[in-house]
Design a protein around this motif. Structure first.
Motif, PDB file in Angstrom:
ATOM      1  N   VAL B  65       0.868  -1.175   0.000  1.00 15.43           N
ATOM      2  CA  VAL B  65       0.000   0.000   0.000  1.00 15.43           C
ATOM      3  C   VAL B  65       0.902   1.221   0.000  1.00 15.43           C
ATOM      4  O   VAL B  65       1.894   1.272   0.733  1.00 15.43           O
ATOM      5  CB  VAL B  65      -0.909   0.020   1.242  1.00 15.43           C
ATOM      6  CG1 VAL B  65      -1.631   1.338   1.354  1.00 15.43           C
ATOM      7  CG2 VAL B  65      -1.903  -1.108   1.204  1.00 15.43           C
ATOM      8  N   VAL B  66       0.574   2.180  -0.847  1.00 20.11           N
ATOM      9  CA  VAL B  66       1.332   3.429  -0.873  1.00 20.11           C
ATOM     10  C   VAL B  66       0.377   4.580  -0.577  1.00 20.11           C
ATOM     11  O   VAL B  66      -0.714   4.644  -1.143  1.00 20.11           O
ATOM     12  CB  VAL B  66       2.006   3.639  -2.248  1.00 20.11           C
ATOM     13  CG1 VAL B  66       2.580   5.038  -2.346  1.00 20.11           C
ATOM     14  CG2 VAL B  66       3.113   2.634  -2.441  1.00 20.11           C
ATOM     15  N   GLY B  67       0.762   5.440   0.341  1.00 18.73           N
ATOM     16  CA  GLY B  67      -0.007   6.649   0.611  1.00 18.73           C
ATOM     17  C   GLY B  67       0.886   7.854   0.398  1.00 18.73           C
ATOM     18  O   GLY B  67       2.047   7.838   0.788  1.00 18.73           O
ATOM     19  N   LYS B  69       1.233  11.954   0.912  1.00 15.09           N
ATOM     20  CA  LYS B  69       0.714  13.139   1.582  1.00 15.09           C
ATOM     21  C   LYS B  69       1.547  14.332   1.181  1.00 15.09           C
ATOM     22  O   LYS B  69       2.772  14.251   1.066  1.00 15.09           O
ATOM     23  CB  LYS B  69       0.763  12.944   3.097  1.00 15.09           C
ATOM     24  CG  LYS B  69      -0.586  12.533   3.673  1.00 15.09           C
ATOM     25  CD  LYS B  69      -0.515  12.387   5.127  1.00 15.09           C
ATOM     26  CE  LYS B  69      -1.586  13.112   5.868  1.00 15.09           C
ATOM     27  NZ  LYS B  69      -2.940  12.909   5.469  1.00 15.09           N
ATOM     28  N   GLU B 105      10.135  12.903  -0.276  1.00  7.80           N
ATOM     29  CA  GLU B 105      10.656  12.013   0.753  1.00  7.80           C
ATOM     30  C   GLU B 105      10.041  10.633   0.571  1.00  7.80           C
ATOM     31  O   GLU B 105       8.821  10.495   0.600  1.00  7.80           O
ATOM     32  CB  GLU B 105      10.293  12.561   2.127  1.00  7.80           C
ATOM     33  CG  GLU B 105      11.403  12.432   3.123  1.00  7.80           C
ATOM     34  CD  GLU B 105      11.132  13.224   4.371  1.00  7.80           C
ATOM     35  OE1 GLU B 105      10.482  12.660   5.258  1.00  7.80           O
ATOM     36  OE2 GLU B 105      11.545  14.403   4.450  1.00  7.80           O
ATOM     37  N   ALA B 107       9.741   6.834   2.016  1.00  5.83           N
ATOM     38  CA  ALA B 107      10.004   5.981   3.173  1.00  5.83           C
ATOM     39  C   ALA B 107       9.402   4.614   2.915  1.00  5.83           C
ATOM     40  O   ALA B 107       8.250   4.512   2.485  1.00  5.83           O
ATOM     41  CB  ALA B 107       9.395   6.589   4.430  1.00  5.83           C
ATOM     42  N   ASP B 109       8.548   0.796   4.433  1.00  4.49           N
ATOM     43  CA  ASP B 109       8.369   0.029   5.660  1.00  4.49           C
ATOM     44  C   ASP B 109       8.172  -1.441   5.293  1.00  4.49           C
ATOM     45  O   ASP B 109       7.187  -1.789   4.638  1.00  4.49           O
ATOM     46  CB  ASP B 109       7.144   0.578   6.405  1.00  4.49           C
ATOM     47  CG  ASP B 109       7.162   0.156   7.854  1.00  4.49           C
ATOM     48  OD1 ASP B 109       8.110  -0.540   8.234  1.00  4.49           O
ATOM     49  OD2 ASP B 109       6.234   0.517   8.583  1.00  4.49           O
ATOM     50  N   VAL B 110       9.121  -2.255   5.646  1.00  4.31           N
ATOM     51  CA  VAL B 110       9.022  -3.698   5.376  1.00  4.31           C
ATOM     52  C   VAL B 110       8.870  -4.395   6.721  1.00  4.31           C
ATOM     53  O   VAL B 110       9.676  -4.167   7.612  1.00  4.31           O
ATOM     54  CB  VAL B 110      10.280  -4.206   4.645  1.00  4.31           C
ATOM     55  CG1 VAL B 110      10.184  -5.688   4.385  1.00  4.31           C
ATOM     56  CG2 VAL B 110      10.486  -3.453   3.354  1.00  4.31           C
ATOM     57  N   LEU B 113      11.739  -5.820   9.300  1.00 10.00           N
ATOM     58  CA  LEU B 113      13.039  -5.206   9.072  1.00 10.00           C
ATOM     59  C   LEU B 113      13.050  -3.812   9.686  1.00 10.00           C
ATOM     60  O   LEU B 113      12.026  -3.139   9.728  1.00 10.00           O
ATOM     61  CB  LEU B 113      13.335  -5.096   7.572  1.00 10.00           C
ATOM     62  CG  LEU B 113      13.502  -6.386   6.806  1.00 10.00           C
ATOM     63  CD1 LEU B 113      13.901  -6.094   5.374  1.00 10.00           C
ATOM     64  CD2 LEU B 113      14.565  -7.252   7.443  1.00 10.00           C
ATOM     65  N   ASP B 115      14.131   0.201   9.840  1.00 10.76           N
ATOM     66  CA  ASP B 115      14.136   1.214   8.790  1.00 10.76           C
ATOM     67  C   ASP B 115      15.520   1.385   8.166  1.00 10.76           C
ATOM     68  O   ASP B 115      15.646   1.782   7.013  1.00 10.76           O
ATOM     69  CB  ASP B 115      13.662   2.558   9.353  1.00 10.76           C
ATOM     70  CG  ASP B 115      12.177   2.553   9.598  1.00 10.76           C
ATOM     71  OD1 ASP B 115      11.521   1.625   9.085  1.00 10.76           O
ATOM     72  OD2 ASP B 115      11.673   3.454  10.271  1.00 10.76           O
ATOM     73  N   TYR B 152       5.423  13.442   0.786  1.00  6.47           N
ATOM     74  CA  TYR B 152       5.852  12.266   1.528  1.00  6.47           C
ATOM     75  C   TYR B 152       5.275  11.037   0.834  1.00  6.47           C
ATOM     76  O   TYR B 152       4.056  10.901   0.749  1.00  6.47           O
ATOM     77  CB  TYR B 152       5.318  12.300   2.954  1.00  6.47           C
ATOM     78  CG  TYR B 152       5.875  13.405   3.809  1.00  6.47           C
ATOM     79  CD1 TYR B 152       7.118  13.275   4.402  1.00  6.47           C
ATOM     80  CD2 TYR B 152       5.151  14.563   4.042  1.00  6.47           C
ATOM     81  CE1 TYR B 152       7.634  14.274   5.209  1.00  6.47           C
ATOM     82  CE2 TYR B 152       5.658  15.574   4.847  1.00  6.47           C
ATOM     83  CZ  TYR B 152       6.896  15.420   5.425  1.00  6.47           C
ATOM     84  OH  TYR B 152       7.391  16.406   6.220  1.00  6.47           O
ATOM     85  N   ASP B 154       4.931   7.306   1.363  1.00 10.02           N
ATOM     86  CA  ASP B 154       5.101   6.244   2.346  1.00 10.02           C
ATOM     87  C   ASP B 154       4.725   4.919   1.718  1.00 10.02           C
ATOM     88  O   ASP B 154       3.581   4.719   1.318  1.00 10.02           O
ATOM     89  CB  ASP B 154       4.199   6.492   3.561  1.00 10.02           C
ATOM     90  CG  ASP B 154       4.814   7.501   4.488  1.00 10.02           C
ATOM     91  OD1 ASP B 154       5.855   7.186   5.053  1.00 10.02           O
ATOM     92  OD2 ASP B 154       4.251   8.599   4.619  1.00 10.02           O
ATOM     93  N   LEU B 156       4.340   0.930   2.067  1.00 11.70           N
ATOM     94  CA  LEU B 156       4.116  -0.071   3.108  1.00 11.70           C
ATOM     95  C   LEU B 156       4.053  -1.430   2.443  1.00 11.70           C
ATOM     96  O   LEU B 156       3.149  -1.685   1.644  1.00 11.70           O
ATOM     97  CB  LEU B 156       2.766   0.226   3.742  1.00 11.70           C
ATOM     98  CG  LEU B 156       2.643   0.198   5.238  1.00 11.70           C
ATOM     99  CD1 LEU B 156       3.411   1.362   5.803  1.00 11.70           C
ATOM    100  CD2 LEU B 156       1.189   0.344   5.608  1.00 11.70           C
ATOM    101  N   LEU B 157       5.001  -2.300   2.749  1.00 12.39           N
ATOM    102  CA  LEU B 157       4.895  -3.669   2.262  1.00 12.39           C
ATOM    103  C   LEU B 157       4.141  -4.435   3.334  1.00 12.39           C
ATOM    104  O   LEU B 157       4.569  -4.464   4.481  1.00 12.39           O
ATOM    105  CB  LEU B 157       6.298  -4.235   2.031  1.00 12.39           C
ATOM    106  CG  LEU B 157       6.349  -5.570   1.327  1.00 12.39           C
ATOM    107  CD1 LEU B 157       5.815  -5.430  -0.075  1.00 12.39           C
ATOM    108  CD2 LEU B 157       7.760  -6.095   1.290  1.00 12.39           C
TER     109      LEU B 157
END
Lengths: 254, 349
Positions: B65-67, B69, B105, B107, B109-110, B113, B115, B152, B154, B156-157
């Motif tokens: 999922v990618v968000g 902002k 930016e 980022a 998140d796995v 793991l 960051d 940003y 973000d 998310l895996l």
């Protein structure tokens, strides 16, 4: 910014137009992710959560040798996505509120999951909060129930959870105070509220979290309204699970 | 003891895979053609609190999922002065050439793991490199001389990283950026920015193709390409990666003229390098050979075998010709890149 909730007394309608005992729109899906043992997607208004379950699986070595070996250990990880709130914010993994939530969820499920069937193993719950708008803990508990059912982990009953608030925060206007069911984010900032989770029909409370001050006399009506909301949600969860089961039987889902 | 590689395949299985993947035409374990992608489920615009969002689910179960902002931020004073120097010559109100890469930016998140682990850092670098490669995106973040958007991204895996998750994350980011909207600007010039609060009036970060100008800018996509023997394979599965001789991450973005161009290429260390080699029959004591072969003899026998008889981890780099061929397959008219972009454009919001 304090919110003006005084209008509630005029029409008995809340900020988003609901009555005191109305839930927000609930939507749920099961088996959303093929790689996980169990997974679910749960939506309560604008609060959106994806839950994945891994396990029961062998306990990770080195984690805790002293943990009970005669039943499965439940591990919960709550992950707030950076984009979930109004402002973009990343929460540290060691955040106190997050770890308290994790503990609450783990201890709630310890009472309903038949963990003694899986000695020396772990059940890991991963909760990804994609969008937060109130009733976070309640939504997490509901999402976790669906994912655990999808993972096929035996449990005595569903856990269904909701939040209840009371309209007036002071001792005056005693007769006007109404309990409000299923709060959104704005109401949660404004009003004293509690999160209640129940299982096994109407009367078994397995988790009750109250972090704000509330008048003692209001607590009882709040809990009874909460239990009523829990049984409504329980009915919805049951419908989702039955619909999913029917689909699986018809071979539409792997 | 075989080194721990996370590849649950024996040398014999690796050898079998390698042989069938280097055949002409290659026989992939799931029966796909070399350029065919695995089926995927994609949705866009799923979150109310983000400017743009997307979710992609690959058929092997990996999900991301990618968000996105966006926040208004005051441009640093030093930057304003730097802009001021050149104010004499360019007074245009567009952000051309004024954007900065640090306004974006990324980022990742796995789960499981940290960051600062190698995988998320490396993936993040690859994705932001591709996004920053064409100046168009960062220039669009410019509001006026004093303010800019900070974007940003973000990522998310949601599932454990089964196969190398780069294509999944890249496609999801592409889809989210394609659906990212920023509120329409009402104020003019260098005044404090004021935005239209009507979300229906918001503008897409990447403008949608309209009737007069069908050619449009789109965010880049990063594709994972592996080579096995003479063959080039797109969208490798976990097993195919385990025997890949080289792994390339190719980022391509559409240019203003509508054709694709490569904006970044990186070679990824193939996991096959870490696999244990098989034992040739001549020195295998289990098949009747003398068990007294010294380490030197084993090595010599393996060298003589050259990976033909038993599995041996691939060696050497990737040739220029192969890279050129890969790039051609990605950017060619009607090639893989265009196919992927067209597929993602069709995703309903």
């Amino acid at each position: 910014m304090p919110l003006d909730t005084s209008t509630y007394i005029l029409a008995h309608l809340r900020l988003d137009g609901r009555r005191w005992n109305e839930l927000r729109r609930l939507q749920a899906q099961m088996s959303t992710q093929a790689a996980a043992d169990g997974s679910s997607y749960f939506e309560m208004g604008n609060t959106k959560i994806i839950c994945t379950v891994a396990g029961p699986q062998e306990q990770k070595s080195g984690g805790g040798g002293r943990s009970q070996q005669d039943k499965a250990k439940i591990e919960v990880e709550v992950n707030f996505a950076g984009f979930s709130g109004m402002d973009r914010k990343k929460r540290a993994r060691s955040d106190k509120r997050t770890s308290e939530m994790q503990h609450t969820i783990a201890s709630a499920f310890e009472s309903t999951l038949l963990t003694h069937l899986f000695p020396h193993s772990t059940i890991t719950l991963n909760l990804h909060i994609l969008s937060q708008d109130g009733s976070l803990l309640a939504a997490c508990l509901n999402a976790a129930t669906l994912a655990l059912v999808d993972a096929g982990i035996p449990m005595t009953d569903y856990i269904s959870a909701t939040t209840v608030a009371t309209t007036a925060s002071y001792a005056d206007k005693e007769e006007e105070a109404d309990p409000l069911l299923d709060l959104n984010g704005l109401e949660e900032q404004e009003l004293p509220f509690l999160t209640i989770a129940s299982s096994g029909g109407e009367d078994r409370v397995c988790s009750l979290v109250l972090e704000t001050k509330v008048h003692m006399a209001r607590l009882e009506p709040m809990i009874s309204v909460g239990l009523d909301g829990c049984s409504q949600i329980r009915g919805i969860l049951d419908g989702v699970i039955r619909a999913h089961g029917r689909k699986v039987l018809e071979g539409k889902v792997g | 003891m075989a080194p721990y590689t996370n590849i649950p395949l024996s040398p014999a299985e690796l050898s079998y895979l390698q042989t069938s993947l280097s055949a002409t035409p290659p026989i992939r374990p799931d029966g796909r053609s070399p350029t065919q992608f695995r089926p995927l489920v994609a949705e866009a615009d799923i979150l109310p609190s983000a400017n743009g969002s997307a979710r992609v689910c690959f058929s092997d179960g990996t999900e991301a999922v990618v968000g996105i902002k966006a926040e208004v931020e005051r441009t640093g004073r030093a930057d304003v002065f730097r802009e001021g120097e050149s104010e004499g010559e360019d007074v245009n109100a567009t952000g051309e050439g004024k954007g900065r890469n640090e306004w974006l930016e990324v980022a990742i998140d796995v789960p499981g793991l940290r960051d600062d682990d190698a995988l998320p850092v490396f993936l993040g670098a690859m994705l932001s490199e591709a996004l920053g490669a064409d100046g168009a995106l960062r220039d669009r973040l410019w509001i006026n001389a004093r303010f800019h958007w900070r974007l940003y991204v973000d990522i998310l895996l949601l599932s454990p990283p089964l196969s190398y998750p780069l294509p999944l994350l890249s496609l999801t980011t592409h889809l989210a950026l394609l659906n990212t909207r920023l509120p329409a600007l009402l104020s003019q010039g260098d005044e404090d920015p004021l935005f239209n609060d009507d979300w229906d009036a918001s503008t897409h970060l990447y403008p949608r193709p309209s009737k007069p100008s069908p050619a449009t800018q789109k965010p880049p996509i990063t594709l994972l390409v592996t080579t096995t023997g003479p063959n080039i394979l797109f969208d490798p599965s976990r097993d195919e990666l385990a025997v890949a001789e080289s792994v390339l991450a190719v980022s391509a973005a559409p240019t203003a003229s509508g054709s694709l161009s490569v904006v970044a290429i990186r070679s990824v260390d193939p996991p096959s390098r870490l696999t244990a080699a098989g034992v040739p029959r001549e020195i295998n004591s289990a098949s009747g050979a003398t068990a007294t072969a010294s380490a030197g003899e084993v090595l010599a026998a393996r060298e003589k075998d050259e990976g033909r008889g038993v599995w041996r981890a691939p060696r050497g780099g990737v040739g220029r010709k192969v890279v050129a061929e890969v790039v051609k397959m990605v950017v060619a008219k009607g090639g893989v890149g265009e196919e992927v972009l067209a597929g993602l454009e069709g995703v309903e919001t």
